[in-house]
Design an enzyme around this catalytic site. Structure first.
Site, PDB file in Angstrom:
ATOM      1  N   GLY A  33       0.817  -1.216   0.000  1.00  0.00           N
ATOM      2  CA  GLY A  33       0.000   0.000   0.000  1.00  0.00           C
ATOM      3  C   GLY A  33       0.843   1.255   0.000  1.00  0.00           C
ATOM      4  O   GLY A  33       0.887   1.983   0.997  1.00  0.00           O
ATOM      5  N   TYR A  34       1.530   1.503  -1.083  1.00  0.00           N
ATOM      6  CA  TYR A  34       2.376   2.700  -1.199  1.00  0.00           C
ATOM      7  C   TYR A  34       1.720   3.749  -2.104  1.00  0.00           C
ATOM      8  O   TYR A  34       1.403   4.855  -1.700  1.00  0.00           O
ATOM      9  CB  TYR A  34       3.738   2.344  -1.790  1.00  0.00           C
ATOM     10  CG  TYR A  34       4.742   1.695  -0.847  1.00  0.00           C
ATOM     11  CD1 TYR A  34       4.470   1.493   0.500  1.00  0.00           C
ATOM     12  CD2 TYR A  34       5.997   1.283  -1.325  1.00  0.00           C
ATOM     13  CE1 TYR A  34       5.410   0.902   1.346  1.00  0.00           C
ATOM     14  CE2 TYR A  34       6.939   0.698  -0.488  1.00  0.00           C
ATOM     15  CZ  TYR A  34       6.644   0.501   0.844  1.00  0.00           C
ATOM     16  OH  TYR A  34       7.575  -0.083   1.658  1.00  0.00           O
ATOM     17  N   SER A  39      -1.968  -4.355  -5.713  1.00  0.00           N
ATOM     18  CA  SER A  39      -2.297  -5.502  -6.569  1.00  0.00           C
ATOM     19  C   SER A  39      -2.886  -6.697  -5.831  1.00  0.00           C
ATOM     20  O   SER A  39      -3.789  -7.341  -6.336  1.00  0.00           O
ATOM     21  CB  SER A  39      -1.060  -5.930  -7.350  1.00  0.00           C
ATOM     22  OG  SER A  39      -0.647  -4.865  -8.170  1.00  0.00           O
ATOM     23  N   GLU A  64      16.312 -10.129  -1.582  1.00  0.00           N
ATOM     24  CA  GLU A  64      15.007 -10.604  -2.011  1.00  0.00           C
ATOM     25  C   GLU A  64      14.298  -9.566  -2.869  1.00  0.00           C
ATOM     26  O   GLU A  64      13.553  -9.905  -3.768  1.00  0.00           O
ATOM     27  CB  GLU A  64      14.153 -10.998  -0.807  1.00  0.00           C
ATOM     28  CG  GLU A  64      14.422 -12.410  -0.301  1.00  0.00           C
ATOM     29  CD  GLU A  64      15.616 -12.488   0.634  1.00  0.00           C
ATOM     30  OE1 GLU A  64      16.205 -11.423   0.932  1.00  0.00           O
ATOM     31  OE2 GLU A  64      15.974 -13.608   1.042  1.00  0.00           O
TER      32      GLU A  64
END
Lengths: 383, 379
Positions: A123-124, A157, A239
């Site tokens: 949630g950016y 997404s 990662e």
């Protein structure tokens, strides 16, 4: 320079063999269309059981306890197989929690992430805060033992599927924009969250999310209040870098080579322009690999790749677009035929790649921003 | 895996950078380059630094540097735009050492380089031949005598070298060989070719030059390419990286100090984005060179060497073009040294595998051996 990873070939073979049985091209195609989420979850949990989801995390956190380069090899194989599960959870949430999370947060979330039991939406981005992410306006206001969230996010997404959201919200509207942002973990079942699907031209689903008086326990604040921006921009680790590894470029390129060498009509096989394009792409793929290995090597040395990571991201995403474009040119009119359509070369892989890869050069930081970073942070040009 | 220069390589590169900036500065470089012959005292110094014998084993009197070490030095020589004769001699010495003691003339030549500060070079290319073609220069046997006949172009430093290694085909065996030639031999004619870099490149004509059995060094090909040529290609690629790195540094220096519209032009994104792309070109071509060198040291890496040459050539050409764009008018004036790098890139990118030639070979390596219609391709 030392480029040797052959001592990890056995591990590579093991991961590859598992994935070729566990994750078929057909599943990958459906997953790309967002139609195989349950299967992705099953795979994620199986990878977690094998310690391959968060290979370099310590075993007490549920990780694989692997060496750095072992985790590179595992990451390359996952990318090659088109497995893109857990990238926010493993790549962003986990590393940040390991550095600034509370003991309770670490115990609650890290093993669950590493075992593939939970997933996170990111949630950016907001409708009015894209490249200038620090201008985000979603508010989080302290109210007793809770924060109350109001605002909207876009390109969230995994919202609607993931159990949690890793949310950036403004906690001090008076402070300079970078110094008034905090990070939260939000349970997506909390009342007040609305999810509206947005269908991308790739066929994948993303979302707009609306947050109205969403109450989040203060225990879900990450680290210190108003320090969120620094957490968001600092913890670049393997990662996260792995998303921009060369293996997915290699996957597409290998298919193009296979088509040209074996399946294409002779007129295409012997086309000097096609061969020349593939020769050039093979060189650019080598460049992409080397940039990635260099950035990984910086991490292995205990440093943080800065502009080098931006360069890796920029080059890899632009290369994916060039491969898709050249593939379409080589396939000619047949290139437009989609997956499942009779006669589609490579079962429509390039028709899909050509659409899908459009987003890569703006998603996750635009190429223009990457170039700004390389020039200013890397080469010291004035801002 | 560790994708970084070793400590020893960092030291080598720093030593070279320091020496070149003191002893071979940009100021007056054009005049010095025009003289063609490297001043004797400078040549003595580079020999004393051990650079001519860097690739020679310790037993042979050198320092046993790897191909990666040679690439580090070649890049610095490109960065400093030192005359090509040093790179040529390094490549020649590396080739000579392969002959070992079984070939006394080659061993003498190696001693000449290491002990008597002689220079050597390689003659690989031929007029209107494409990269990778079989040499038309032939070693013929008439009676007991061996004779070398043919024509080589783009022979660097032919007029200032005591030894020239000539790539030829032994007519008797059909094998590709290197033949050691001394410019003073009867039947050898050398003249200068005025090229883009004006760097003393030569044409070499060989008319029934008598040589001995000991002058002939077999060159078994690897994946269809002469290993000695692959080595010198790689060093040329490293030199191009150095040219590009210097042009990038010059462009950044200019962009940081040149003020227009009240701001240093380097604060404009239009300039910053060029610099970002140039940085990628420089750093990635350096990685390609070292990757290929690493693989070559282990008996592989033929395709990667071709790819490294392609990438270094095109990257350097892009960087120089953008460096000129950033410098604007002043970089176009010959009092400014930028044109010297531009010229050397133009030359180096075409030597030992021009981009279009390389694309054919790389395609063969990636997509499979020469395809049916190749004979019909006219380029």
């Amino acid at each position: 320079m030392d480029f040797d990873l052959t001592h990890l070939d056995a591990l590579r073979d093991e991961v590859r063999a598992f994935l070729s049985a566990a994750w078929s091209r057909e599943q990958k195609v459906r997953a790309d269309r967002g139609e195989a989420y349950e299967e992705e979850c099953d795979l994620r949990r199986e990878l977690g059981r094998r310690g391959w989801l968060a290979p370099s995390w310590p075993t007490e956190l549920g990780g694989g306890g692997r060496t750095f380069w072992e985790s590179v090899v595992i990451g390359e194989e996952l990318q090659y197989a088109g497995v893109h599960t857990g990238s926010t959870a493993v790549g962003v949430v986990g590393p940040t929690l390991q550095i600034v999370g509370s003991d309770e947060q670490k115990a609650r979330f890290l093993p669950a992430i590493a075992r593939g039991e939970i997933d996170f939406a990111l949630g950016y981005t907001e409708p009015d805060a894209g490249s200038d992410l620090a201008s985000l306006q979603t508010r989080a206001v302290r109210d007793g033992d809770e924060f109350v969230i109001n605002g909207s996010k876009i390109f969230t997404s995994l919202a609607g599927r993931a159990e949690y959201c890793w949310l950036a919200a403004r906690t001090d509207p008076e402070a300079p924009k970078h110094r008034g942002i905090s990070l939260f973990i939000v349970d997506m079942n909390t009342p007040g969250i609305q999810v509206r699907p947005l269908w991308a031209m790739s066929g994948r689903r993303t979302n707009a999310t609306y947050w109205e008086d969403v109450r989040v326990p203060a225990a879900n604040l990450i680290g210190e209040v108003n320090r969120g921006w620094y957490y968001m921009t600092s913890a670049l680790d393997l990662e996260r870098l792995a998303y921009y590894g060369p293996a997915k470029v290699e996957y597409v390129f290998d298919h193009l080579v296979d088509y040209l060498a074996n399946e294409a009509p002779e007129s295409v096989q012997t086309d000097v322009l096609a061969r020349s394009a593939v020769a050039r792409l093979s060189t650019e793929l080598m460049v992409s690999k080397l940039l990635y290995w260099r950035a990984a090597s910086i991490i292995a040395d205990g440093q943080v790749p800065n502009y080098e990571a931006s360069m890796t991201k920029m080059y890899q995403t632009e290369l994916l677009q060039r491969i898709a474009k050249e593939g379409m040119r080589i396939l000619g009119p047949q290139g437009q035929l989609a997956e499942g359509c009779d006669g589609a070369p490579l079962d429509g892989l390039f028709e899909y790649e050509h659409r899908f890869r459009v987003y890569e050069t703006f998603g996750g930081g635009s190429s223009e921003l990457m170039r700004n970073i390389i020039a200013t942070r890397g080469k010291g040009l004035p801002r | 895996m560790r994708v970084a220069l070793t400590d020893a390589q960092v030291m080598l590169s720093q030593t070279a950078r320091d020496w070149l900036s003191n002893r071979w500065p940009l100021d007056g470089m054009q005049t010095r380059l025009a003289e063609r012959e490297t001043p004797r005292e400078l040549w003595n110094e580079v020999c004393d630094l051990g650079w001519t014998s860097l690739g020679v084993s310790e037993a042979g009197g050198g320092s046993g540097g790897s191909l990666g070490d040679l690439a580090v030095l070649s890049e610095e020589l490109g960065y400093g735009l030192f005359p090509t004769v040093l790179g040529s001699t390094i490549a020649f010495a590396r080739l000579s050492e392969r002959a070992g003691h079984s070939k006394p003339p080659w061993n003498d030549a190696l001693r000449g380089v290491v002990e008597q500060r002689h220079a050597g070079t390689l003659a690989c290319q031929e007029p209107w031949a494409r990269f990778g073609d079989r040499p038309r220069t032939v070693l013929q046997r008439s009676g007991g005598a061996l004779e070398l006949t043919g024509e080589k172009w783009f022979v660097r430093d032919g007029l200032v070298s005591q030894y020239i290694a000539v790539l030829a085909v032994d007519e008797h065996t059909g094998n590709v060989v290197w033949v050691l030639v001394r410019p003073t031999q009867s039947g050898v004619l050398i003249d200068a070719q005025e090229n883009a870099a004006r760097d003393g490149t030569c044409r070499l004509k060989l008319n029934q030059v008598e040589v001995e059995e000991g002058d002939v060094l077999p060159e078994p090909p690897v994946d269809g390419h002469a290993p000695g040529v692959l080595d010198v290609m790689l060093l040329e690629s490293a030199r191009l990286v150095g040219h590009a790195a210097r042009a990038l540094d010059m462009a950044i220096g200019h962009a940081t100090t040149r003020v227009q519209f009240g701001r240093p032009i380097g604060s404009f994104q239009a300039i910053q984005h060029k610099v970002a792309d140039m940085t990628l070109d420089v750093e990635s071509s350096r990685l390609c060179v070292h990757y290929a060198a690493y693989l070559r040291e282990r008996g592989a890496g033929v395709a990667e060497t071709l790819q490294a040459k392609l990438w270094a050539s095109e990257a350097a050409a892009r960087v120089l073009r953008e460096a000129h764009q950033i410098h604007g008018g002043i970089g176009y004036i010959t009092e400014h040294p930028l044109h010297l790098f531009f010229r050397s890139v133009a030359t180096g990118s075409l030597l030992l595998g021009a981009p279009n030639e390389l694309l054919h070979h790389i395609a063969d390596a990636v997509l499979g051996a020469p395809y049916k219609s190749q004979e019909n391709v006219v380029v």
